[in-house]
Design an enzyme around this catalytic site. Structure first.
Site, mmCIF file in Angstrom:
data_model
loop_
_atom_site.group_PDB
_atom_site.id
_atom_site.type_symbol
_atom_site.label_atom_id
_atom_site.label_comp_id
_atom_site.label_asym_id
_atom_site.label_seq_id
_atom_site.Cartn_x
_atom_site.Cartn_y
_atom_site.Cartn_z
ATOM 1 N N LYS A 122 0.842 -1.209 0.000
ATOM 2 C CA LYS A 122 0.000 0.000 0.000
ATOM 3 C C LYS A 122 0.875 1.256 0.000
ATOM 4 C CE LYS A 122 -4.517 -1.280 1.201
ATOM 5 N NZ LYS A 122 -5.243 -2.126 2.104
ATOM 6 N N LYS A 162 -4.228 -11.076 -6.709
ATOM 7 C CA LYS A 162 -5.122 -11.870 -5.863
ATOM 8 C C LYS A 162 -6.578 -11.460 -6.104
ATOM 9 C CE LYS A 162 -5.906 -10.739 -1.645
ATOM 10 N NZ LYS A 162 -6.043 -10.416 -0.237
ATOM 11 N N LYS A 222 -11.714 -8.268 -2.528
ATOM 12 C CA LYS A 222 -12.991 -7.561 -2.347
ATOM 13 C C LYS A 222 -12.971 -6.198 -3.022
ATOM 14 C CE LYS A 222 -13.001 -9.299 2.259
ATOM 15 N NZ LYS A 222 -12.053 -8.959 3.299
HETATM 16 P P1 TYM Z 1 -9.415 -11.005 4.888
HETATM 17 O O1 TYM Z 1 -10.750 -10.511 5.285
HETATM 18 O O2 TYM Z 1 -8.621 -10.215 3.909
HETATM 19 O O3 TYM Z 1 -9.569 -12.460 4.307
HETATM 20 C C1 TYM Z 1 -10.271 -13.468 5.036
HETATM 21 C C2 TYM Z 1 -9.663 -14.823 4.717
HETATM 22 O O4 TYM Z 1 -9.805 -15.101 3.316
HETATM 23 C C3 TYM Z 1 -8.534 -15.407 2.756
HETATM 24 N N1 TYM Z 1 -8.493 -14.891 1.379
HETATM 25 C C4 TYM Z 1 -8.174 -15.625 0.311
HETATM 26 N N2 TYM Z 1 -7.831 -16.913 0.198
HETATM 27 C C5 TYM Z 1 -7.555 -17.376 -1.042
HETATM 28 N N3 TYM Z 1 -7.621 -16.602 -2.166
HETATM 29 C C6 TYM Z 1 -7.954 -15.301 -2.093
HETATM 30 N N4 TYM Z 1 -8.020 -14.556 -3.180
HETATM 31 C C7 TYM Z 1 -8.263 -14.757 -0.806
HETATM 32 N N5 TYM Z 1 -8.639 -13.525 -0.374
HETATM 33 C C8 TYM Z 1 -8.772 -13.629 0.969
HETATM 34 C C9 TYM Z 1 -7.534 -14.697 3.647
HETATM 35 O O5 TYM Z 1 -6.257 -15.249 3.564
HETATM 36 C C10 TYM Z 1 -8.161 -14.882 5.018
HETATM 37 O O6 TYM Z 1 -7.841 -16.139 5.563
HETATM 38 N N6 TYM Z 1 -6.444 -9.928 8.745
HETATM 39 C C11 TYM Z 1 -7.445 -10.857 8.269
HETATM 40 C C12 TYM Z 1 -8.635 -10.982 9.202
HETATM 41 C C13 TYM Z 1 -8.250 -11.305 10.586
HETATM 42 C C14 TYM Z 1 -7.797 -12.573 11.072
HETATM 43 C C15 TYM Z 1 -7.556 -12.376 12.471
HETATM 44 C C16 TYM Z 1 -7.611 -13.815 10.482
HETATM 45 C C17 TYM Z 1 -8.236 -10.443 11.624
HETATM 46 N N7 TYM Z 1 -7.835 -11.087 12.767
HETATM 47 C C18 TYM Z 1 -7.110 -13.436 13.255
HETATM 48 C C19 TYM Z 1 -7.155 -14.850 11.274
HETATM 49 C C20 TYM Z 1 -6.910 -14.673 12.648
HETATM 50 C C21 TYM Z 1 -7.954 -10.362 6.912
HETATM 51 O O7 TYM Z 1 -7.897 -9.218 6.597
HETATM 52 O O8 TYM Z 1 -8.531 -11.330 6.160
#
Ligand code: TYM
Length: 329
Positions: free
Chosen positions: A111, A193, A196
């Site tokens: 970013k 990737k 969203k």
């Molecule tokens: P976030 O919301 O970006 O994504 C949620 C989960 O989805 C997975 N993911 C993907 N997997 C495969 N291909 C993709 N294109 C793809 N896009 C997203 C992410 O790897 C994730 O597992 N920081 C985290 C949220 C969070 C969290 C935590 C997770 C906050 N606290 C504690 C685990 C434990 C996040 O932004 O995920």
């Protein structure tokens, strides 16, 4: 039973990437692990969100957790802000994390490199809050997609450092990354990737996408001019991604799918991938509408938060005591 914890940050509608890389694994694991899954709403506001949109996305995310098969009788499901210990331990974790470590986080680095303006302090310290999310529960495993691995690794470093400084306090968690589907790529640009925040809206399938629109996105996915159906991730990343999506959703191996479509045109394969994707979305969407109508979300979240707080709050107390934050008369 070993404990597993994960979360999703609904800054928009949940995507097929979230489902394949994370959510469907939570569902698969809920029978064999003590599963704790939350909605990371504090993480959402590290970048401005329209409050009405955010509220809708949070509600949809809980409904989608359930629609994808998470069972509140097996898994603890809650909203991060309903358990206050997250924010408080997040601050303590920030005081146990070095700037150098945060500077190395690729999400933040990317970013900054793009020259994004108005980056918040919350975005920078986000991995500290994520560490708190995990460590509060002494989670053994954290199922995530590939892009979150670095954050879980930082969590391990923070936990080990804290344990060394203050005495054994936290379980050091391990990231759990699926062999297939850990990084689903954008359909319109397979070097990126699936995310969203897809600007064109062509590369990302949302779980609540209209089925016709989802089919169209698959059918117009960017591939290559090689024209041979095979597994060559480097030279045919778009094709590889489509086969990976179909494999993850159908529980067939990627090789098996290649065998079926070998020697045929990309259109045929895309048609199959679209069928598999649409069948899965339809199943999820039907349950989603039933869940929204049943109005059970509030009760589920309230019960989930009470169960989560019963684990998290005593952990925070233990930490505060060890750090010396309490006054004893
Ligand atoms: P976030 O919301 O970006 O994504 C949620 C989960 O989805 C997975 N993911 C993907 N997997 C495969 N291909 C993709 N294109 C793809 N896009 C997203 C992410 O790897 C994730 O597992 N920081 C985290 C949220 C969070 C969290 C935590 C997770 C906050 N606290 C504690 C685990 C434990 C996040 O932004 O995920």
């Amino acid at each position: 039973m070993k404990r597993m914890l994960s979360g999703i940050k609904p800054t928009g509608q949940l995507t097929l990437g979230n489902y394949i890389g994370a959510l469907r694994n939570f569902v698969n694991y809920q029978d064999d692990y003590e599963m704790i899954v939350f909605i990371a709403n504090l993480h959402c506001i590290t970048e401005y969100q329209d409050p009405e949109d955010l509220k809708k996305n949070l509600t949809d995310a809980v409904a989608l957790y359930l629609a994808c098969g998470l069972d509140p009788n097996k898994a603890t499901i809650f909203l991060q802000t309903d358990v206050h210990s997250h924010a408080e331990l997040g601050y303590i974790m920030a005081c146990n994390t070095y700037l150098g470590e945060l500077n190395r986080m690729t999400q933040f680095k990317d970013k900054s490199a793009k020259g994004e303006k108005n980056m918040t302090a919350g975005l920078y310290t986000y991995p500290c809050l994520m560490a708190a999310d995990i460590l509060l529960y002494d989670a053994n495993y954290v199922p995530v997609g590939e892009d979150q691995k670095q954050h879980v690794e930082l969590t391990r470093d923070i936990a080990q450092r804290f344990n060394n400084k203050y005495g054994e306090t936290f379980v050091v968690p391990e990231p759990l990354i699926a062999k297939v589907g850990a990084r689903i790529m954008s359909l319109s640009d397979p070097s990126k990737k699936m995310s969203k925040s897809d600007e064109t809206n062509k590369g990302c399938i949302y779980l609540l996408d209209d089925l016709k629109a989802a089919r169209k996105k698959v059918m117009s996915a960017v591939t290559d001019s090689i024209g041979i159906i095979q597994l060559d991730k480097e030279n045919q990343p778009g094709l590889y991604n489509l086969i990976e999506i179909a494999s993850a959703l159908s529980n067939r191996s990627m090789e098996d799918i290649v065998k079926e479509f070998e020697g045929q045109g990309y259109g045929k394969l895309k048609g199959y991938v679209a069928d598999v994707v649409c069948a899965e979305l339809e199943k999820i969407q039907t349950r989603y509408h039933e869940i929204i109508e049943s109005r059970q979300l509030e009760t589920i979240l309230k019960e989930g938060a009470a169960k989560a707080a019963a684990i998290a709050d005593p952990k925070l107390e233990e930490v505060k005591k060890k750090v010396g934050l309490e006054i004893k008369y």
